[in-house]
Design a protein around this motif. Structure first.
Motif, PDB file in Angstrom:
ATOM      1  N   ALA A  66      -6.448 -14.292  39.579  1.00  0.00           N
ATOM      2  CA  ALA A  66      -6.703 -15.197  38.441  1.00  0.00           C
ATOM      3  C   ALA A  66      -5.403 -15.354  37.660  1.00  0.00           C
ATOM      4  O   ALA A  66      -5.227 -14.765  36.600  1.00  0.00           O
ATOM      5  CB  ALA A  66      -7.793 -14.623  37.561  1.00  0.00           C
ATOM      6  N   ARG A 105       5.225  -2.304  28.931  1.00  0.00           N
ATOM      7  CA  ARG A 105       4.017  -1.739  29.532  1.00  0.00           C
ATOM      8  C   ARG A 105       4.115  -1.809  31.057  1.00  0.00           C
ATOM      9  O   ARG A 105       4.337  -2.878  31.627  1.00  0.00           O
ATOM     10  CB  ARG A 105       2.768  -2.510  29.083  1.00  0.00           C
ATOM     11  CG  ARG A 105       1.526  -1.838  29.606  1.00  0.00           C
ATOM     12  CD  ARG A 105       0.250  -2.506  29.194  1.00  0.00           C
ATOM     13  NE  ARG A 105      -0.867  -1.574  29.343  1.00  0.00           N
ATOM     14  CZ  ARG A 105      -2.121  -1.888  29.187  1.00  0.00           C
ATOM     15  NH1 ARG A 105      -2.445  -3.114  28.846  1.00  0.00           N
ATOM     16  NH2 ARG A 105      -3.078  -0.997  29.347  1.00  0.00           N
ATOM     17  N   GLY A 138       0.214  -8.069  34.318  1.00  0.00           N
ATOM     18  CA  GLY A 138      -0.729  -7.555  33.323  1.00  0.00           C
ATOM     19  C   GLY A 138      -0.575  -8.138  31.933  1.00  0.00           C
ATOM     20  O   GLY A 138      -1.025  -7.534  30.960  1.00  0.00           O
ATOM     21  N   ARG A 168       2.003  -1.440  34.310  1.00  0.00           N
ATOM     22  CA  ARG A 168       0.578  -1.370  34.703  1.00  0.00           C
ATOM     23  C   ARG A 168       0.433  -0.380  35.859  1.00  0.00           C
ATOM     24  O   ARG A 168       1.402  -0.062  36.554  1.00  0.00           O
ATOM     25  CB  ARG A 168       0.060  -2.751  35.076  1.00  0.00           C
ATOM     26  CG  ARG A 168       0.541  -3.294  36.388  1.00  0.00           C
ATOM     27  CD  ARG A 168      -0.463  -4.300  36.967  1.00  0.00           C
ATOM     28  NE  ARG A 168       0.135  -5.162  37.966  1.00  0.00           N
ATOM     29  CZ  ARG A 168       0.413  -4.813  39.197  1.00  0.00           C
ATOM     30  NH1 ARG A 168       0.215  -3.562  39.607  1.00  0.00           N
ATOM     31  NH2 ARG A 168       0.942  -5.673  40.053  1.00  0.00           N
TER      32      ARG A 168
HETATM   33  N1  LIG Z   1      -3.064  -1.920  32.658  1.00  0.00           N
HETATM   34  C1  LIG Z   1      -3.886  -2.368  33.604  1.00  0.00           C
HETATM   35  N2  LIG Z   1      -4.887  -1.593  34.037  1.00  0.00           N
HETATM   36  C2  LIG Z   1      -5.733  -2.034  35.009  1.00  0.00           C
HETATM   37  N3  LIG Z   1      -5.650  -3.249  35.593  1.00  0.00           N
HETATM   38  C3  LIG Z   1      -4.672  -4.065  35.181  1.00  0.00           C
HETATM   39  C4  LIG Z   1      -3.741  -3.683  34.185  1.00  0.00           C
HETATM   40  N4  LIG Z   1      -2.890  -4.686  33.990  1.00  0.00           N
HETATM   41  C5  LIG Z   1      -3.264  -5.667  34.826  1.00  0.00           C
HETATM   42  N5  LIG Z   1      -4.333  -5.292  35.536  1.00  0.00           N
HETATM   43  C6  LIG Z   1      -5.006  -6.115  36.574  1.00  0.00           C
HETATM   44  O1  LIG Z   1      -3.986  -6.744  37.332  1.00  0.00           O
HETATM   45  C7  LIG Z   1      -4.335  -8.079  37.643  1.00  0.00           C
HETATM   46  C8  LIG Z   1      -3.282  -9.050  37.083  1.00  0.00           C
HETATM   47  O2  LIG Z   1      -3.275  -8.980  35.697  1.00  0.00           O
HETATM   48  P1  LIG Z   1      -3.076 -10.251  34.773  1.00  0.00           P
HETATM   49  O3  LIG Z   1      -3.914 -11.394  35.215  1.00  0.00           O
HETATM   50  O4  LIG Z   1      -3.235  -9.792  33.402  1.00  0.00           O
HETATM   51  O5  LIG Z   1      -1.566 -10.597  35.123  1.00  0.00           O
HETATM   52  P2  LIG Z   1      -0.644 -11.698  34.438  1.00  0.00           P
HETATM   53  O6  LIG Z   1       0.658 -11.067  34.208  1.00  0.00           O
HETATM   54  O7  LIG Z   1      -1.333 -12.304  33.291  1.00  0.00           O
HETATM   55  O8  LIG Z   1      -0.508 -12.730  35.628  1.00  0.00           O
HETATM   56  P3  LIG Z   1      -0.228 -14.311  35.564  1.00  0.00           P
HETATM   57  O9  LIG Z   1       1.106 -14.507  34.975  1.00  0.00           O
HETATM   58  O10 LIG Z   1      -0.269 -14.721  36.999  1.00  0.00           O
HETATM   59  O11 LIG Z   1      -1.332 -14.900  34.761  1.00  0.00           O
HETATM   60  C9  LIG Z   1      -5.699  -8.315  37.019  1.00  0.00           C
HETATM   61  O12 LIG Z   1      -6.669  -8.099  38.014  1.00  0.00           O
HETATM   62  C10 LIG Z   1      -5.800  -7.261  35.969  1.00  0.00           C
HETATM   63  O13 LIG Z   1      -7.143  -6.894  35.726  1.00  0.00           O
END
Ligand SMILES: Nc1ncnc2c1ncn2[C@@H]1O[C@H](COP(=O)(O)OP(=O)(O)OP(=O)(O)O)[C@@H](O)[C@H]1O
Length: 648
Positions: A230, A31, A114, A33
């Motif tokens: 976050a 995926r 994401g 983002r």
């Molecule tokens: N497909 C998407 N569409 C819109 N916003 C997205 C998408 N994917 C991620 N985001 C946004 O990007 C930001 C980071 O996403 P997320 O917290 O899920 O990342 P992560 O990979 O879990 O990071 P970490 O490993 O630091 O926890 C968030 O604000 C989230 O809302």
């Protein structure tokens, strides 16, 4: 164009063929983002292009050939959460779990790519503000589907859930009732790795399950850093245990017995992060190190699992809690789906490429999924054989245990317990210590650089002074008259500080105009501390007297004294006078300091000590001044320095 990945990794086909017993590759979905507002504001470009539904093309920003990666499915930034849920085929995994298989969905990728968004949707925008249903992640969608599905089954299903996080290499129960404490991970032959005392909650409705999810999400540790507001600081595992008791099944008899039924596990891995890019420090840095270490252990296991000889290989699942708990999903009897998440930004390309390679490798791993064994009645001979084997094993283990107690009574067990309790603490202490040392090293480096810069200025000054002194004082021939000191002075104007002196002095011998320092009353021109009286007859051992200086009287030589602040000022003023320009102000030299002082703070060590040379020059100049005062007075028509001074 180079293409990587598995062309045959069609998740639908592999799962529909029926996984039981046969080798099934791990399914990988990618995926991408959308660009975040921060990335768009910074004007970052996208380096990724989805071509078709299964190929991702990577275009390096500086040119160079495109690289293509192929996965089970590739989803670009325009895909909705529902699209992702469908493309991942999670419903099929749910069906397998209902049939008793152990299924795992896990997201992985760089921090901020994401992963959490894909699994659980975005975080709520405020207290009590619900997340719109259209943004719900894979987990909520699966829960809804599963609860609906079990309503239509003809046999009752018991659903239970557990939720844990691995934070700084310790397992924490996210659903615990009491105060949270780290839980041990154990292993038995029958169950494999499992978390002891983990709370497993039975639920009967979607609302109850959603509440458990919210409880876990709110307890999971997250922090803000440069790449994610976050950012999850732990790996989180939510497991749904699905049991469908049949007339033949019997409840588990002891703790070592594997749970009967299927499992559906959702793993949200913490993101890999470059500490330099996220700016993590202190606790954040400790967390990042722990996350990266466990992801490294996972990558190592994945690499070894790819080895065709792996059955002979030892896979080091025990290297981290994460690999222990994923051992069954990766290398055992589970059905596994991985969702690799990446950012499209060219700035993140190195991390994205690493995720893509990781994912490419992972989809070449195969597992051998196995459904639940029916615990039907065993033939008596088989039961007897098994009993005998277990008794033998029991006897052997007891013998080994006794031996351990005899060789080191109490000590071994105590040592093991101590090590287990303290190793992690020690690791943290080492990391803190390491951080402190790094800070100290930075300070020492800047002290060293300062000292070096100062040394360069001094060296330049000394070099200049020497050059001038040497050009002004050629060695006298034997028997010849002493060299006139005024020749040491290249400049004609007086360097005395106005308004103290406007006079012009002339050499008593050759009538060349003299600079300030040859003035017999030059004391008046200088600040008081510059002219601290030396002990009478004092000649520093380090001084090389000028050729015309009188020989030192016996016993007058003293050991070189410590350089004081006033010496330093004097040297600087002297240098200014001789060079006719302002000397770059610099700190007084660092003292030699006690031997236990840090290396970089000790003056002189490792850097050439210019002090004696400056002192020598000072001494030489002073001697030449004395000499000039002893020269015969000039004739009436010449203006002597003394005369000139009278007009000052
Ligand atoms: N497909 C998407 N569409 C819109 N916003 C997205 C998408 N994917 C991620 N985001 C946004 O990007 C930001 C980071 O996403 P997320 O917290 O899920 O990342 P992560 O990979 O879990 O990071 P970490 O490993 O630091 O926890 C968030 O604000 C989230 O809302």
């Amino acid at each position: 164009m180079e293409e990587r990945g598995s062309p045959d990794g069609d998740p639908a086909r592999n799962l529909e063929q029926g996984p039981e017993g046969s080798e099934t590759p791990i399914q990988v979905v990618l995926r991408v983002r959308p660009m975040s507002t921060v990335e768009l504001r910074r004007g970052e470009q996208s380096a990724l292009h989805c071509s078709g539904t299964r190929t991702l093309q990577v275009s390096p920003p500086g040119g160079g050939p495109d690289v293509a990666f192929r996965f089970g499915a590739v989803l670009d930034g325009a895909r909705t959460q529902e699209d992702v849920f469908r493309a991942c085929g999670v419903k099929r995994l749910g069906e397998l779990a209902l049939r008793g298989f152990s299924c795992t969905v896990f997201t992985f990728g760089q921090t901020g790519s994401g992963k959490t968004y894909t699994l659980t949707g975005p975080p709520p925008q405020g207290e009590g503000v619900p997340v719109p249903p259209s943004l719900a992640g894979i987990m909520q969608r699966t829960f809804t589907w599963l609860l609906d599905r079990v309503q239509h089954l003809d046999s009752p299903v018991t659903l239970r859930a557990s939720y844990l996080e691995i934070y700084n290499e310790q397992v924490w129960d996210l659903l615990s009732l009491g105060s949270p404490r780290p839980l041990p991970v154990r292993w038995t032959k029958a169950r494999g790795f499992y978390v002891e005392q983990l709370r497993v909650v039975e639920f009967g409705s979607l609302e109850a399950l959603m509440e458990l999810l919210q409880m876990g999400l709110s307890r999971r540790r997250s922090s803000s850093h440069t790449l994610n507001q976050a950012s999850s600081r732990s790996h989180a595992l939510l497991t749904l245990h699905i049991s469908r008791p049949t007339s033949q099944q019997v409840p588990p008899v002891d703790l070592g017995e594997p749970p009967v039924g299927g499992k559906l596990c959702f793993v949200d891995l913490a993101g890999s992060e470059k500490v330099a890019a996220t700016g993590s420090q202190g606790q954040l840095m400790l967390e990042a190190n722990s996350i990266n270490r466990s992801l490294l252990a996972l990558g190592h296991c994945i690499s070894l699992l790819l080895d065709p000889q792996r059955k002979q290989n030892h896979i080091p699942f025990r290297d981290s809690k994460l690999t222990k708990l994923l051992a069954d999903s990766l290398g055992g009897r589970g059905v596994t789906l991985m969702v690799a998440c990446v950012s499209p930004s060219a700035q993140c390309l190195p991390e994205t490429l690493s995720t893509l390679r990781y994912a490419s490798r992972a989809q070449r791993i195969t597992t051998r999924p196995q459904g639940p064994k029916s615990p039907g009645v065993k033939p008596p001979q088989q039961v007897e054989n098994e009993l005998l084997r277990l008794q033998e094993e029991n006897r052997h283990l007891r013998f080994q245990l006794d031996q351990m107690h005899t060789t080191a009574p109490g000590a071994h067990g105590a040592r093991m317990a101590w090590a287990q309790r303290n190793l992690y603490g020690m690791l943290q202490e080492f990391m803190l210590e390491n951080e402190r040392l790094r800070k100290e090293m930075r300070q020492l480096r800047s002290s060293r650089d300062l000292a070096r810069a100062e040394q360069r200025v001094l060296a330049q000054q000394v070099h200049d002074l020497e050059r001038r002194l040497l050009s002004a004082c050629p060695l006298p021939q034997q028997g010849s008259t002493p060299v006139c000191p005024c020749r040491m002075v290249p400049a004609a104007s007086c360097h005395a500080l106005p308004p103290l002196c406007y006079c012009h002095h002339f050499c008593p011998l050759c009538r060349v105009p003299l600079a300030h320092w040859t003035c017999p009353r030059r004391e008046c021109h200088m600040p008081q501390q510059v002219l601290e009286p030396e002990a009478p007859g004092h000649i520093s051992q380090s001084v090389w007297p000028p050729p015309w200086a009188p020989p030192p009287s016996p016993g007058s030589a003293k050991p070189p004294r410590e350089r004081s602040q006033s010496d330093w000022t004097q040297t600087r003023v002297l240098a200014e006078m001789l060079m006719g320009e302002e000397v770059v102000p610099s700190a007084p030299p660092l003292s030699a300091g006690p031997s236990n002082m840090p290396y970089g703070l000790r003056g002189g060590s490792g850097i050439p000590n210019l002090t004696p040379r400056l002192e020598t020059l000072t001494q030489q100049i002073n001697s030449s001044l004395h000499l000039s005062q002893r020269q015969p007075q000039p004739s009436e028509d010449t203006q002597s320095p003394g005369q000139g001074l009278s007009s000052c």
